[in-house]
Enzyme design. Structure first.
Site, PDB file in Angstrom:
ATOM      1  N   HIS A 175     -10.681  -4.645  10.374  1.00 23.62           N
ATOM      2  CA  HIS A 175     -11.156  -4.480   9.376  1.00 23.62           C
ATOM      3  C   HIS A 175     -12.491  -3.730   9.368  1.00 23.62           C
ATOM      4  O   HIS A 175     -13.312  -3.856   8.455  1.00 23.62           O
ATOM      5  CB  HIS A 175     -11.587  -5.766   8.634  1.00 23.62           C
ATOM      6  N   GLU A 218       0.822  -1.155  -0.142  1.00 23.16           N
ATOM      7  CA  GLU A 218      -0.144   0.025  -0.046  1.00 23.16           C
ATOM      8  C   GLU A 218       0.854   1.197   0.197  1.00 23.16           C
ATOM      9  O   GLU A 218       0.690   2.244  -0.762  1.00 23.16           O
ATOM     10  CB  GLU A 218      -1.091   0.146   1.419  1.00 23.16           C
TER      11      GLU A 218
END
Lengths: 476, 350
Positions: A278, A209
């Site tokens: 998450h 990322e």
């Protein structure tokens, strides 16, 4: 006793699906691991395999059947010594384990979670109530001409259409991220883009990322228009340096010389049963940074119109989607160029007694609460902020001046939230209009638990909104 | 504390042989005019940085100010090989030298250091955050290592647009330990991006010497596991720098993907102006200045070409004039208008 095969849940949010194809027929003998059927969800077609041995006794749901509810008995398997007459499907008993498991299981923890041996009678999770009212919102956007034809579109398709349209218009626009190309998107938002635009413009990245956020920002500084997809914004924490230090600050630091027109997009906030790492809503983090545009749409029309605007603007945009909303359908105007203004909130329900301010998935909860309140004679106005930076304080304050009461509904923690910011704006600019304290209706102040009952308790819901509205309207 | 030896010349060890590699670079054969121009640029950087140090001491420059003194041959040698029309350059916060080597007006650089409205970033960027999109100089980045990913993005743009350009991304031995550098290496090689990763190994990441921070201190090897070839270069010799740039450019322009140049160099001053530099001895610094100074080295080469002491003296005077004018400008030109506080936050109106 024949074994019942039930329609499986193939994703945490799946409630029904299409039984696309049977790969076995009555009388076939099957063993564990044999593929029984193909089942279509809104995201993908998946193979469904047997975990028991025996003979197919009866097929209860014909292939091609749509909207088969999770948990419906779709076939039976006879064990040794049983005859077909034993195989009549019994009534579904809730809580009984499925007799089959989906074949496709995630290869790593980043894939959209698919429960193993999914229970057809799903535990009632908090996120179900988040989306329960999702399709009730109507379109009343002043930006859309009256009489425009509307097309039922899922949020997922609307986002894809926005990207595809902008990519057709402008060769500088490209999409990069994990699984965006060959896999067709981890949540299928980029479905079909690789086929249309090729691998020059739809680019699978390694799981890095920080690196690809920087590459995207650099490409934007060089003159391209990148759309960087994060599989979820939880993973964007690895990349937040480039979002803040590289993208947001460059125009200012360069005295307006160097721009960074990039869109960072992906699902944000609570998904279903995926636990603390998450399920984080980062809206307030990004909205605190000057130099960024932060957009968090609720319905499909806004998702499309605002994503197109985000791709076109010269400024860097954080575009926060919601996984629970991807499969929800809304009316989207059939326009060649449906671009909505950034920085404008929308009144999604007019009312006179109280203002409910929200954004993203909180809008659905607010609308449902407003209906419940209407039954009790309380007429609530609901505002969808849509853009979180710059914030449309004018629309919020105007509504407050009309209703004199306000609550903010946010699927987020309360501390340092968008709700906190709205409270500050109201204290500074709307104090004289207030007939009651402004209340925040948010998640509980704990990390997201996994257990279904705890998740439900953690999340904001309609009942909490109704209670808060009654408090500020001094009704019992 | 490890003693760091002065940078040696051409010390690369035998490379891994079963892959294609760029040829071993040869020192560039410069004409007299080219030599003079390189000398002029290096001297400009040296005198500019000395002046910046002086203005910092007078309180005219604030915050962090990282000087390039000692490293001049790297930026001048490498950038002299680039095509200014198509190629892009990006670096970290020690950026004054790269800008001067790219022909950016010393006045607007110095005025940025003093935080004035005429500065290249209108006084809003400062020493570490300067950009010139006109010159394809993309900063000037204050976060150690960020420019490596951003530079890889610029290289992505060159390939995407097929514009014939390449990116030269500079970073230090300190940044060479950042994770995003390796994420970028991976994608740059995977996608065969046209980028030259330049590691300016000046031996110290702030106060930490390379061998105290790097398990593999031969930094040119850092790309091997990504199949990126690396070349170690004497960064105190401008012709060696230029020669290495030529080989690296041939490799990258041929579409063979990225290449790493490890430039062995040395900074004479502290990490920034506020660094007392207690991590190394005066003797160490002095030894490099005496034996390996890149500008003294150039003087010898120019002497061999028949350039006289008088010629060099008049060049010196010319440079001092430019630098003094830049400093005067930077002192006298006004600070930004208060209204500038609110401009350039966003490009568009919403």
């Amino acid at each position: 006793m024949a074994i019942e095969i039930k329609m499986p849940a193939l994703s945490p949010t799946m409630e029904e699906g299409t039984l696309a194809k049977w790969l076995v027929k009555e009388g076939d003998s099957v063993k564990s691991g044999d593929i029984l059927a193909e089942i279509e969800t809104d995201k993908a077609t998946m193979e469904f395999e047997a975990i028991d041995e025996g003979t197919i006794g009866s097929i209860a749901v014909a292939e091609g059947t749509d909207n088969v509810k999770v948990g419906t008995v779709i076939a039976t398997i006879l064990e040794e010594g049983e005859s077909a007459s034993d195989a009549k499907p019994a009534e579904t008993r809730s809580g009984e384990a499925a007799n089959a498991a989906p074949k496709e299981t995630p290869s790593d923890d980043k894939a959209p979670p698919v429960p193993e041996g999914a229970s057809p009678a799903k535990a009632e999770s908090g996120t179900q109530q988040l989306v329960a009212s999702a399709e009730k919102v109507g379109i009343s956007d002043p930006a859309i001409p009256e009489g425009t034809e509307m097309v039922k579109t899922t949020v997922r398709e609307a986002l894809r259409d926005a990207m595809a349209e902008e990519m057709r218009e402008d060769d500088r626009v490209f999409v990069m991220g994990e699984e965006v190309a060959q896999y067709q998107g981890a949540y299928k938002v980029t479905q079909g883009l690789l086929d249309e635009f090729g691998d020059r413009r739809v680019i699978d990245t390694p799981i890095t990322e920080y690196g690809f956020a920087g590459i995207g920002a650099g490409a934007a500084m060089g003159g391209l228009r990148p759309i960087v997809e994060f599989m979820t914004f939880n993973f964007a924490l690895q990349a937040i340096d480039h979002i803040i230090n590289s993208a947001a600050k460059t125009n200012y630091m360069s005295g307006g010389q160097m721009r960074c027109p990039i869109v960072f997009r992906g699902p944000n906030g609570a998904a279903s049963r995926v636990g603390a790492q998450h399920s984080h809503n980062f809206a307030a983090w990004y909205a605190s940074v000057p130099g960024l545009i932060v957009i968090a749409p609720y319905d499909a029309a806004d998702a499309k119109g605002l994503l197109k605007a985000a791709i076109r603007t010269e400024d860097p945009v954080v575009f926060l989607e919601n996984e629970l909303m991807y499969g929800r359908s809304f009316d989207v105007p059939k326009l060649d160029n449906h671009v909505l203004p950034i920085g404008k909130a929308r009144i999604v329900r007019e009312g006179k007694d109280v203002t409910i301010v929200s954004y993203s998935i909180g809008v659905g909860i607010s609308l449902e609460a407003a209906e419940k309140l209407a039954e009790e004679g309380i007429d609530a106005e609901v505002i969808d902020l849509r853009t979180l930076r710059p914030l449309d304080t004018e629309t919020v304050l105007k509504s407050l001046a009309k209703t004199n009461r306000m609550i903010i509904v946010e699927e987020n923690w309360a501390t340092c939230s968008i709700a906190s910011e709205i409270v500050s704006v109201v204290m500074e600019h709307g104090f004289d209009d207030l007939d009651a304290p402004v209340l925040r209706v948010t998640n509980e102040d704990v990390p997201m638990p996994y257990a279904a009952n705890l998740e439900k308790l953690m999340l904001v819901d309609v009942a909490k909104v109704v209670t808060a509205v009654k408090k500020v309207t001094y009704k019992k | 504390m490890a003693k760091t030896p002065p940078p040696a010349r051409a010390i690369a060890e035998p490379p891994i042989t079963n892959r294609e590699r760029p040829a071993e670079p040869k020192p560039y054969e410069a004409s007299k005019d080219e030599l003079l121009e390189m000398y002029r640029q290096m001297l400009l950087i040296r005198r500019f940085e000395e002046k910046a140090g002086q203005l910092y001491g007078l309180g005219l420059i604030g915050g962090f100010c990282h000087l390039y003194i000692g490293q001049e041959a790297v930026a001048v040698g490498l950038q002299s090989a680039l095509n200014g029309e198509t190629d892009s350059v990006i670096t970290g916060y020690r950026d004054h030298g790269h800008m001067l080597a790219y022909g950016i007006d010393p006045k607007v650089i110095m005025a940025e250091l003093t935080g004035r409205n005429s500065g290249i970033s209108k006084g809003k960027g400062g020493s570490m955050h300067m950009f010139s999109t006109e010159h394809k100089f993309y900063g000037g980045h204050g976060i150690v290592g960020a420019q490596v990913s951003l530079g890889t993005g610029l290289a992505f743009k060159h390939k995407y647009s097929n514009d014939g350009g390449i990116c030269m991304a500079y970073f230090g031995d300190g940044a060479a330990n950042q994770g995003q550098v390796y994420e970028s290496f991976n994608m740059a090689e995977l996608w065969k991006l046209p980028i030259i990763f330049v590691i300016e190994n000046n031996q110290y990441a702030m106060g930490t010497s390379v061998n105290r921070a790097s398990a593999e201190d031969q930094l040119y090897r850092r790309g091997e596991s990504f199949r990126i070839p690396g070349i170690q270069v004497d960064g105190m010799d401008v012709l060696a720098c230029r020669g290495a740039a030529e080989e690296a450019l041939a490799w990258v322009r041929a579409g063979k993907g990225p290449v790493i140049l490890e430039m062995k160099t040395y900074r004479y001053r502290g990490h920034s102006m506020s660094d007392p530099a207690k991590y190394r001895t005066r003797d160490e610094v002095q030894a490099v200045r005496d034996k390996s100074d890149p500008i003294d080295h150039m003087k010898k080469l120019l002497d061999a070409q028949g350039v006289t002491e008088a010629d060099l003296k008049s060049l010196e005077q010319e440079i001092r004039k430019i630098v003094n004018e830049a400093a005067d400008f930077a002192e006298q030109t006004p600070e930004p208008d208060a209204a500038e506080l609110y401009t350039d936050v966003l490009v568009e109106k919403y």
